[in-house]
Write a protein that holds these residues in place. Sequence first.
Motif, short mmCIF file in Angstrom:
data_model
loop_
_atom_site.label_atom_id
_atom_site.label_comp_id
_atom_site.label_asym_id
_atom_site.label_seq_id
_atom_site.Cartn_x
_atom_site.Cartn_y
_atom_site.Cartn_z
N ALA A 21 0.82 -1.21 0.00
CA ALA A 21 0.00 0.00 0.00
C ALA A 21 0.86 1.26 0.00
CB ALA A 21 -0.94 -0.01 1.20
N TYR A 22 1.93 1.26 0.77
CA TYR A 22 2.78 2.45 0.83
C TYR A 22 3.46 2.72 -0.50
CZ TYR A 22 6.63 5.58 2.02
OH TYR A 22 7.52 6.63 2.04
N ARG A 23 3.97 1.69 -1.15
CA ARG A 23 4.61 1.88 -2.45
C ARG A 23 3.61 2.32 -3.51
NH1 ARG A 23 8.00 -1.89 -0.15
NH2 ARG A 23 10.23 -1.72 -0.64
N MET A 24 2.39 1.84 -3.39
CA MET A 24 1.36 2.25 -4.33
C MET A 24 1.01 3.73 -4.16
SD MET A 24 0.14 -0.02 -6.53
CE MET A 24 -1.53 0.59 -6.85
N LEU A 25 0.92 4.19 -2.90
CA LEU A 25 0.36 5.49 -2.61
C LEU A 25 1.38 6.56 -2.25
CD1 LEU A 25 -2.63 4.12 -0.52
CD2 LEU A 25 -2.75 5.03 -2.84
N GLY A 26 2.55 6.16 -1.76
CA GLY A 26 3.54 7.13 -1.32
C GLY A 26 3.08 7.92 -0.11
N SER A 27 2.09 7.41 0.61
CA SER A 27 1.53 8.09 1.77
C SER A 27 1.37 7.11 2.91
CB SER A 27 0.17 8.71 1.42
OG SER A 27 -0.54 9.08 2.59
N VAL A 28 1.95 7.45 4.05
CA VAL A 28 1.82 6.59 5.23
C VAL A 28 0.37 6.55 5.70
CG1 VAL A 28 2.50 6.27 7.64
CG2 VAL A 28 4.19 7.00 5.95
N ALA A 29 -0.26 7.73 5.79
CA ALA A 29 -1.63 7.80 6.29
C ALA A 29 -2.59 7.04 5.38
CB ALA A 29 -2.06 9.26 6.42
N ASP A 205 15.12 19.56 -4.00
CA ASP A 205 13.68 19.71 -4.17
C ASP A 205 13.01 19.77 -2.81
OD1 ASP A 205 11.32 20.05 -5.48
OD2 ASP A 205 11.23 18.04 -6.35
N GLY A 206 11.93 20.52 -2.69
CA GLY A 206 11.26 20.66 -1.40
C GLY A 206 9.76 20.57 -1.53
N ASP A 207 9.11 19.96 -0.55
CA ASP A 207 7.66 19.76 -0.53
C ASP A 207 7.09 20.38 0.74
OD1 ASP A 207 5.06 18.87 -0.23
OD2 ASP A 207 5.49 16.79 -0.73
N GLY A 208 6.48 21.56 0.58
CA GLY A 208 5.79 22.19 1.70
C GLY A 208 4.29 22.09 1.59
N GLY A 209 3.80 21.70 0.41
CA GLY A 209 2.38 21.51 0.20
C GLY A 209 1.53 22.74 0.45
N LEU A 283 8.73 19.16 4.09
CA LEU A 283 8.38 20.08 5.17
C LEU A 283 6.88 20.09 5.47
CD1 LEU A 283 10.49 21.80 3.00
CD2 LEU A 283 10.68 23.12 5.08
N ASN A 284 6.07 19.60 4.54
CA ASN A 284 4.62 19.60 4.73
C ASN A 284 4.27 18.88 6.03
OD1 ASN A 284 1.84 19.22 4.65
ND2 ASN A 284 1.80 18.72 2.47
N PRO A 285 3.70 19.59 7.02
CA PRO A 285 3.43 18.95 8.32
C PRO A 285 2.48 17.76 8.22
CG PRO A 285 2.36 21.10 8.16
CD PRO A 285 3.30 21.01 7.01
N ASP A 286 1.60 17.76 7.22
CA ASP A 286 0.68 16.63 7.06
C ASP A 286 1.44 15.34 6.73
OD1 ASP A 286 -1.41 18.33 7.51
OD2 ASP A 286 -1.95 18.55 5.39
N LYS A 287 2.64 15.49 6.16
CA LYS A 287 3.42 14.31 5.78
C LYS A 287 4.43 13.90 6.85
CE LYS A 287 2.99 15.03 0.81
NZ LYS A 287 3.67 15.02 -0.50
N LEU A 288 4.46 14.65 7.96
CA LEU A 288 5.45 14.39 9.01
C LEU A 288 4.80 14.00 10.34
CD1 LEU A 288 7.88 17.39 8.35
CD2 LEU A 288 8.13 15.03 7.54
N ARG A 289 3.47 14.09 10.45
CA ARG A 289 2.80 13.89 11.73
C ARG A 289 3.06 12.51 12.33
NH1 ARG A 289 -0.10 18.34 12.32
NH2 ARG A 289 -1.10 19.30 10.51
N HIS A 290 3.24 11.52 11.47
CA HIS A 290 3.45 10.15 11.97
C HIS A 290 4.84 9.98 12.59
CE1 HIS A 290 5.15 10.21 7.93
NE2 HIS A 290 5.87 9.13 8.24
#
Length: 310
Positions: A21-29, A205-209, A283-290
């Motif tokens: 699932a993680y490799r498919m989505l690139g998202s932990v949540a 490259d940076g991701d702040g979303g 840097l996007n906090p939604d991607k770091l909460r976990h």
Amino acid sequence: MTTDLAAEHHDELRPLMFSIAYRMLGSVAEAEDVVQEAFLRLHRTPAEEVRSVSAYAVTVTTRLAIDQLRSARVRRERYVGSWLPEPLLATDVESDPAVRAERADSLSLAFLVVLETLSPVERAVFLLRELFGYDYDEIARIVEKSVVNCRQIFTRASRRIAAGEPRFEASRERRDDLARAFFAACETGDITVLEELLAEDVVFDGDGGGKAPAIARPIQGRVQVARFLLGIIRQVATFGGRLEPTMVNGQPGGRMVDAEGRLAAIFELQIADGQVRALRNVLNPDKLRHLGPLVDPASLPGAGRRPREG
């Protein structure tokens, strides 16, 4: 007495289901949500209707992930700035059943970004075949395509991946030595050494979303990246923060934290041919909460600002 297959096989199946699932989505949540829903479906399915618990779990996980990715791709088209996957740290990577010595780079942020070039079904077929070793008969059943079609999909996906697949240092010892030198140069602020460690065409490259200060577009070139990186480190130091080396998605990386240890950003190094070829900063906090307590992005004025030209 009814057998609860989900409870009985949870610990055995979860690493595999999350890995897919993680490799498919690139998202932990999103991967966690998919795995939870797959277990709920297994829980509701009578045991006598499940021939193979593992096959059932992989099938449901993959199909749910395909549906989720179709929806996610629409959202990503409207994403503010660069999109990068949600990072995993060392303990999560160690439990991944697809991380073998010869495929350890398959979990890197760099590789997951390349997977974004595939359609949801292409991504599923490629991952199930290339990383998890399923045969075409199994894959055809999972994605509900013919065996011939799955072979064609895999060939097409493999060509696309090969065209953009990132390179990594073959020697882990050499990679780790270079990473240590990189962080030493960052700590001392030695821009000359840092530039020598960066490839001429290195990319940052940076991701702040849109929720944390981040660069509007990637920065390229060893001089520009070195100056920008040391500038970030100086900014972090102004609020008592520091840069801590860590492993990110199986690759050398760093954590930027404040004086209280709260997380501000995670970045991964892509090392190949004896140089750092790319840095990917989330840097996007939604991607770091976990990953634990976070710094308030509003407390980081100017972080991630693109340097002036010249």
